[in-house]
Design a protein around this motif. Structure first.
Motif, mmCIF file in Angstrom:
data_model
loop_
_atom_site.group_PDB
_atom_site.id
_atom_site.type_symbol
_atom_site.label_atom_id
_atom_site.label_comp_id
_atom_site.label_asym_id
_atom_site.label_seq_id
_atom_site.Cartn_x
_atom_site.Cartn_y
_atom_site.Cartn_z
ATOM 1 N N ALA A 75 0.917 -1.318 0.099
ATOM 2 C CA ALA A 75 0.172 -0.400 0.000
ATOM 3 C C ALA A 75 0.691 1.374 -0.172
ATOM 4 O O ALA A 75 0.628 1.960 -0.820
ATOM 5 C CB ALA A 75 -0.708 -0.027 1.198
ATOM 6 N N ASN A 76 2.086 1.607 0.620
ATOM 7 C CA ASN A 76 2.506 2.302 0.544
ATOM 8 C C ASN A 76 3.571 2.199 -0.776
ATOM 9 O O ASN A 76 3.487 3.849 -0.660
ATOM 10 C CB ASN A 76 3.484 1.937 2.032
ATOM 11 N N LEU A 81 3.961 5.782 -5.453
ATOM 12 C CA LEU A 81 4.338 5.623 -7.106
ATOM 13 C C LEU A 81 3.527 6.629 -7.243
ATOM 14 O O LEU A 81 3.747 7.517 -8.277
ATOM 15 C CB LEU A 81 4.516 3.931 -7.195
ATOM 16 N N LYS A 82 2.074 6.891 -6.963
ATOM 17 C CA LYS A 82 1.262 7.905 -7.827
ATOM 18 C C LYS A 82 2.103 9.005 -6.925
ATOM 19 O O LYS A 82 1.266 9.725 -8.335
ATOM 20 C CB LYS A 82 0.261 7.387 -6.721
ATOM 21 N N GLU A 83 2.068 9.601 -6.183
ATOM 22 C CA GLU A 83 2.886 10.601 -6.023
ATOM 23 C C GLU A 83 3.991 11.102 -6.805
ATOM 24 O O GLU A 83 3.992 12.337 -6.952
ATOM 25 C CB GLU A 83 2.856 10.434 -4.229
ATOM 26 N N ALA A 84 5.175 9.821 -6.820
ATOM 27 C CA ALA A 84 5.786 10.871 -7.773
ATOM 28 C C ALA A 84 5.455 10.217 -9.510
ATOM 29 O O ALA A 84 6.509 10.935 -10.204
ATOM 30 C CB ALA A 84 6.970 9.661 -6.874
ATOM 31 N N GLY A 85 4.882 10.450 -9.503
ATOM 32 C CA GLY A 85 3.429 10.034 -11.485
ATOM 33 C C GLY A 85 4.300 9.056 -11.571
ATOM 34 O O GLY A 85 4.029 9.267 -12.906
ATOM 35 N N ARG A 116 14.605 13.712 3.749
ATOM 36 C CA ARG A 116 15.233 13.852 2.575
ATOM 37 C C ARG A 116 13.932 13.116 1.710
ATOM 38 O O ARG A 116 14.025 13.475 0.906
ATOM 39 C CB ARG A 116 16.288 13.430 2.832
ATOM 40 N N TYR A 117 14.023 11.458 2.068
ATOM 41 C CA TYR A 117 13.190 11.471 0.704
ATOM 42 C C TYR A 117 12.332 12.104 0.853
ATOM 43 O O TYR A 117 11.256 11.493 -0.503
ATOM 44 C CB TYR A 117 12.701 10.003 1.208
ATOM 45 N N SER A 118 11.305 12.893 1.477
ATOM 46 C CA SER A 118 9.782 12.932 1.445
ATOM 47 C C SER A 118 9.913 14.521 0.598
ATOM 48 O O SER A 118 8.798 14.747 0.256
ATOM 49 C CB SER A 118 9.726 13.381 3.078
ATOM 50 N N ARG A 123 12.138 11.345 -3.406
ATOM 51 C CA ARG A 123 11.110 10.980 -3.926
ATOM 52 C C ARG A 123 10.327 9.761 -5.223
ATOM 53 O O ARG A 123 11.257 8.803 -4.986
ATOM 54 C CB ARG A 123 9.714 11.659 -3.319
ATOM 55 N N ILE A 124 10.562 10.818 -5.769
ATOM 56 C CA ILE A 124 10.841 10.480 -7.951
ATOM 57 C C ILE A 124 12.218 9.611 -8.523
ATOM 58 O O ILE A 124 12.298 8.398 -8.686
ATOM 59 C CB ILE A 124 10.898 11.793 -9.161
ATOM 60 N N LYS A 125 13.450 9.925 -7.487
ATOM 61 C CA LYS A 125 14.575 10.087 -7.923
ATOM 62 C C LYS A 125 15.127 8.344 -6.639
ATOM 63 O O LYS A 125 15.818 7.658 -7.274
ATOM 64 C CB LYS A 125 15.953 10.336 -7.222
ATOM 65 N N VAL A 126 14.984 7.664 -5.541
ATOM 66 C CA VAL A 126 14.690 6.596 -5.132
ATOM 67 C C VAL A 126 13.557 5.229 -5.857
ATOM 68 O O VAL A 126 13.915 4.370 -5.581
ATOM 69 C CB VAL A 126 14.216 6.885 -3.348
ATOM 70 N N LEU A 127 12.597 6.081 -5.771
ATOM 71 C CA LEU A 127 11.744 5.291 -6.745
ATOM 72 C C LEU A 127 11.883 5.195 -7.886
ATOM 73 O O LEU A 127 11.766 3.681 -8.435
ATOM 74 C CB LEU A 127 10.225 5.554 -6.562
ATOM 75 N N LYS A 128 12.837 5.409 -8.366
ATOM 76 C CA LYS A 128 13.522 5.209 -10.202
ATOM 77 C C LYS A 128 14.260 3.958 -9.919
ATOM 78 O O LYS A 128 14.736 3.013 -10.686
ATOM 79 C CB LYS A 128 13.228 6.728 -10.513
ATOM 80 N N TYR A 129 14.926 3.997 -8.550
ATOM 81 C CA TYR A 129 16.105 3.683 -8.319
ATOM 82 C C TYR A 129 15.526 2.003 -7.584
ATOM 83 O O TYR A 129 15.839 1.033 -8.062
ATOM 84 C CB TYR A 129 16.711 4.092 -7.095
#
Length: 195
Positions: A75-76, A81-85, A116-118, A123-129
């Protein structure tokens, strides 16, 4: 003439026995291959589920996005992922691999890292990782690194207990195959080296 017939008959029986023995060995090898792959080549079995059809992989007839949404332990990740587009990209055709941290992985982030992640760009950088476009090749798996959508690499290593480690995170076997890629559950959020 009788000797030739006996030799031919004996030779034929020997050939049949040898063919049967080779057949049994062949069938045994095919049956044990997925087990051996999991035992001796856990990285290959984790990243190439299509190569080991006999192994009991989790399979979904939905996209990565829909499969993650249905599983409550992600869920998180879905919200992030939605928040980062990035969420809608995982509904599209193509082939993706996602290293999917569970809710407890997000909850275990330290306050400093989460702060920092927030920030939206982080956020986009970490999720793309956590995302890889295209199928992960055996060469990448053998070399021990996978280039992510973020641009840097995740290190892959085998652990003595037969599990696979991605940087510091442990990958949960089996992977989930979807209509547009593979979901690999991990127990930690992966943080790029330059974060």
């Amino acid at each position: 003439m009788l000797n030739k017939d006996i030799r031919a008959l004996t030779s034929k029986k020997t050939s049949i026995k040898l063919a049967c023995l080779l057949g049994i060995i062949g069938v045994t090898t095919l049956i044990s291959s997925p087990v051996l792959a999991r035992r001796f080549f856990p990285r290959f079995a984790l990243f190439q589920p299509s190569a080991y059809k006999n192994y009991p992989y989790r399979t979904s007839n939905s996209t990565i996005a829909d499969t993650l949404t249905k599983d409550k332990k992600f869920a998180n990740l879905v919200d992030e992922l939605k928040e980062a587009g990035l969420f809608d990209s995982l509904k599209k055709p193509g082939y993706f691999t996602i290293f999917a941290p569970t809710d407890s992985a997000f909850d275990s982030l330290s306050d400093n890292v989460f702060k920092r992640y927030s920030q939206p760009e982080n956020r986009i950088k970490v999720l793309k990782y956590h995302l890889v476009t295209g199928e992960i090749t055996p060469k990448q798996v053998k070399d021990g690194t996978i280039k992510t959508l973020e641009g840097t690499e995740v290190k892959i290593s085998d652990r003595p207990d037969g599990t696979v480690q991605l940087n510091d995170a442990i990958a949960q076997h089996p992977s989930t195959t979807t209509t547009n890629g593979v979901i690999i559950e991990i127990d930690q959020v992966l943080i790029p080296g330059d974060f």
